[in-house]
Design a protein around this motif. Structure first.
Motif, short mmCIF file in Angstrom:
data_model
loop_
_atom_site.label_atom_id
_atom_site.label_comp_id
_atom_site.label_asym_id
_atom_site.label_seq_id
_atom_site.Cartn_x
_atom_site.Cartn_y
_atom_site.Cartn_z
N TYR A 153 47.92 55.21 -17.74
CA TYR A 153 46.58 55.30 -18.32
C TYR A 153 46.55 54.59 -19.68
CZ TYR A 153 42.03 57.48 -19.33
OH TYR A 153 40.71 57.70 -19.60
N GLY A 168 39.65 55.03 -16.47
CA GLY A 168 38.83 56.15 -16.00
C GLY A 168 38.91 56.32 -14.49
N GLY A 200 42.41 57.80 -13.62
CA GLY A 200 42.52 59.24 -13.86
C GLY A 200 41.80 60.05 -12.81
N LEU A 201 40.59 59.62 -12.42
CA LEU A 201 39.84 60.36 -11.40
C LEU A 201 40.56 60.33 -10.06
CD1 LEU A 201 37.38 61.91 -10.43
CD2 LEU A 201 36.18 59.73 -10.18
N TRP A 226 45.35 66.89 -15.53
CA TRP A 226 44.47 66.45 -16.61
C TRP A 226 45.21 66.16 -17.92
CZ3 TRP A 226 44.16 68.90 -21.25
CH2 TRP A 226 44.61 70.22 -21.32
N ILE A 249 45.78 62.47 -18.46
CA ILE A 249 44.64 61.68 -18.92
C ILE A 249 44.48 61.82 -20.43
CG2 ILE A 249 42.14 61.40 -18.72
CD1 ILE A 249 42.34 62.40 -15.86
N ASN A 307 37.12 61.37 -22.47
CA ASN A 307 37.64 60.76 -21.24
C ASN A 307 38.17 61.82 -20.27
OD1 ASN A 307 37.06 58.20 -22.22
ND2 ASN A 307 39.10 57.90 -23.10
N SER A 349 36.66 62.84 -16.30
CA SER A 349 37.44 62.81 -15.06
C SER A 349 37.56 64.19 -14.44
CB SER A 349 38.84 62.24 -15.34
OG SER A 349 38.76 60.91 -15.80
N SER A 387 29.93 60.14 -16.23
CA SER A 387 30.24 59.13 -17.25
C SER A 387 29.44 59.37 -18.53
CB SER A 387 29.94 57.73 -16.71
OG SER A 387 30.80 57.42 -15.64
N ASP A 391 32.87 53.10 -17.96
CA ASP A 391 33.43 54.23 -17.21
C ASP A 391 32.94 54.23 -15.76
OD1 ASP A 391 34.70 54.91 -19.47
OD2 ASP A 391 33.60 56.76 -19.87
N ILE A 407 35.04 53.91 -12.10
CA ILE A 407 34.93 54.87 -11.00
C ILE A 407 34.57 54.19 -9.69
CG2 ILE A 407 33.55 56.82 -10.15
CD1 ILE A 407 33.46 57.87 -13.02
N THR A 412 38.70 53.70 -8.54
CA THR A 412 38.93 54.91 -7.74
C THR A 412 38.95 54.62 -6.24
OG1 THR A 412 37.93 56.26 -9.48
CG2 THR A 412 38.15 57.26 -7.30
#
Length: 645
Positions: free
Chosen positions: A21, A45, A48-49, A60, A63, A88, A92, A126, A159, A163, A167
């Motif tokens: 990250y 971002g 992390g998600l 978490w 992150i 941030n 997430s 976000s 962000d 995603i 992601t």
């Protein structure tokens, strides 16, 4: 919020997430941020998600640590780095929490709605990071007041880009494709990857730009996206997007290609729009194709499964429609009846061959149509089964139980017809019926009463003699009743107690006497026997009993006993002494007067009933015992001669 159960095994994963990250954030902020804190692309971002969705919310801290380290690496103050890291992390965590609780979303990302929900949750969550980060920069003096709104918008766009781009890429490639590198697919795989890279080199590195100036180069990417979606599925599209994004950003960082000066001119806004639209459309296309393939594969598997069921079913099956066309015949149908689809393409052909007798054929056809129409009008569409006799192709006659089942709304005019071959069952039923009739005939000819009951002492059957004793017109009228409902209700408790004893112990109770009340109110005597009634598994299911009326025998025994009693009373009342001795010199009877006259003790008669002892005692009391003995022997010899004569 679900409880977070941490394990020591999670520590390497959390630290690994923090490292990736922070490193990814450092690269983006160094090369693609004009101010050093704000950018339009934020791959971290999405990373992390994806990890929280795959591994769980307990990751978490990775992150937070990664975002905090990224802030420190771009020389942000400690408090500012922590504040941005909180934003941030909240983004997430909230997105992962909402997605995991959404039944319409799946981490497998196998349907278009999964991506749409991911994008929608990303748009909402976000806002958290875009609200905390820019305001933290403003409070720290890094952003002027008039630029806060623009900074918040850029933050939110960055962000959201992470995603909807990063992601899906990580979720899809979490499962490695297993058929790309097979011998038959390897050439196409290499061509797909190679041409995708070549297209990016032309578009973002200005290869052959002079020679290809006449073509709309930005649209080339869509061809490879389509190729990847159709031939390599979700993984192909995700790989093509990753290659395209990497080449575009590399070209932008080195000021070459389509986005050479996009960072300086628009803070990568053109790149953001290009990749956001390309990524969204491509992922939806890939997921739509993937979903359709799953549906098609499911239908194909269902068709194969249905065919396998039909082929292996021992029940003859046929498909026919409302136009009386026969669409399919199962192997069992062909094996049992002999007809193929070429022999009977329509119901008319089937009726003509299967029911050669005209009257019977007309009855079958009319009954079939009537019951089919009635089934369509009924709520449950249940077809009333009909029993028919079918003439097979080899001339043999089989008995079948026919039923029809509609195939649902999609195939409302098609029916699955099952013809259960019950020929052997009918033969067995006939044999059982004949056996039962023979058994019933035997039971009816026996001079005894026969009955059988279940475990609750309810009658299951009997012969006519028993039914007559019970005051019932026939044995059928007795079925289901118990002793409390019959003439002998006064003895019901005794009878049922005997039943329970036999059922519980499993041991019969034989040849015992008991009374019974008759329909005319009299009482008769029975000699009864009961044994356990067992099934094929040797389980006791009731009791079987027989009895005979011994009232006449009982009366004769009573009369004989009365005569003997009267005789004994007469012997005792006479004034003479009486002694009865058999020819074998066994004492048969005597009265007390005999002992009194002879002054003999009662013990003179031994257990063996022999008269020797009694004779010796009597002789001793005579005046001439010798003369009596001679006369006694002469009298005995004379009696023997008379008896012999």
């Amino acid at each position: 919020m679900p409880s977070l159960n941490y394990r020591w095994q999670d520590l390497p994963g959390i630290l690994g997430l923090a490292g990736f990250y922070g490193l990814l954030a450092k690269v983006v902020l160094n090369y693609f941020s004009a101010s050093g804190n704000v950018t339009l692309i934020w791959f971290s971002g999405g990373l992390g998600l994806a990890v929280l969705l795959q591994k769980g919310l307990r990751y978490w801290p990775g992150i937070f640590i990664g975002a905090f380290a990224a802030g420190l690496m771009v020389d942000d103050p400690l408090l500012l780095s922590a504040s941005i890291a909180v934003g941030n992390t909240l983004e997430s965590v909230c997105a992962a929490y909402l997605l995991k609780r959404n039944p319409r979303f799946s981490v497998s990302l196998s349907e278009p709605q999964h991506f749409l929900w991911l994008a929608l949750i990303g748009i909402i969550c976000s806002v958290l990071s875009a609200g905390i980060g820019p305001w933290s920069l403003w409070l720290a003096g890094f952003v002027a007041t008039e630029h806060v709104a623009e900074t918040a918008l850029h933050w939110w766009m960055a962000d959201l880009f992470g995603i909807i781009f990063t992601t899906p890429l990580l979720l899809i490639w979490h499962d490695w494709p297993n058929n790309w590198f097979r011998i038959n697919r390897l050439p196409e795989t290499l061509l797909f990857v190679g041409f995708t890279i070549l297209s990016g080199q032309v578009l973002f590195f200005d290869w052959f730009v002079t020679q290809l100036s006449f073509t709309p180069l930005p649209y080339w990417t869509f061809f490879f996206i389509f190729w990847g979606a159709m031939r390599f599925g979700r993984h192909g599209v995700a790989l093509a997007l990753a290659i395209t994004a990497f080449q575009a950003l590399y070209g932008a960082a080195h000021h070459i290609g389509r986005f050479a000066y996009d960072l300086e001119e628009s803070d990568l806004f053109n790149f953001w729009m290009y990749m956001a639209i390309l990524s969204s459309c491509s992922v939806i296309l890939a997921l739509t194709v993937h979903k359709n393939r799953q549906v098609a594969q499911g239908l194909l598997e269902s068709e194969r499964r249905l065919k396998a069921i039909i082929d292996t079913s021992p029940t003859p099956l046929a498909l026919n429609d409302d136009q009386q066309n026969i669409l399919l015949l199962s192997p069992a149908f062909i094996k049992i009846f002999g007809y193929t689809l070429a022999d009977i393409p329509t119901l008319a052909d089937w009726w003509l061959l299967a029911y050669p007798e005209p009257v019977y054929r007309n009855w079958v056809a009319e009954t079939w149509q009537q019951r089919l129409a009635a089934a369509k009008l009924s709520e449950d569409h249940q077809f009333e089964a009909m029993e028919i006799s079918v003439r097979c192709k080899n001339g043999e006659t089989r008995i079948a139980l026919v039923s029809a089942h509609p195939l649902g709304v999609s195939f409302a005019d098609t029916h699955l017809v099952s013809l259960h071959d019950i020929t052997e069952l009918k033969k067995s039923e006939k044999a059982v019926l004949e056996s039962n009739q023979l058994l019933q005939t035997v039971l009816e000819t026996l001079p005894i009463r026969v009955f059988w009951k279940d475990r609750d002492s309810r009658y299951l059957g009997c012969n006519a003699l028993f039914a007559s004793d019970a005051g019932q017109p026939s044995s059928r009228d007795l079925i289901g009743k118990d002793d409390n409902q019959l003439n002998w209700r006064e003895q019901a408790a005794i009878y049922q107690a005997d039943d329970r004893q036999v059922i519980v112990s499993g041991v019969g109770k034989l040849a015992y006497e008991e009374p019974q009340s008759t329909p005319d109110g009299n009482t008769i005597w029975l000699r009864t026997s009961k044994i356990p009634l067992r099934n094929s598994e040797h389980e006791t299911i009731g009791v079987l009993g027989i009895y005979e009326d011994i009232s006449e025998n009982k009366a004769r025994e009573d009369a004989l006993a009365q005569s003997v009693s009267l005789l004994m009373a007469t012997l005792e009342a006479t004034a003479d002494g009486i002694l009865v001795v058999s020819l074998q010199r066994q004492i048969v009877s005597y009265n007390q007067r005999f002992f009194d006259l002879w002054q003999l003790p009662n013990t003179a008669v031994g257990e063996d009933k022999d008269d020797t002892t009694l004779l010796h005692l009597a002789v001793k009391q005579l005046k001439t015992p010798t003369s009596f003995s001679i006369k006694s022997r002469h009298s005995t010899i004379t009696r023997i001669k008379k008896v012999t004569t």
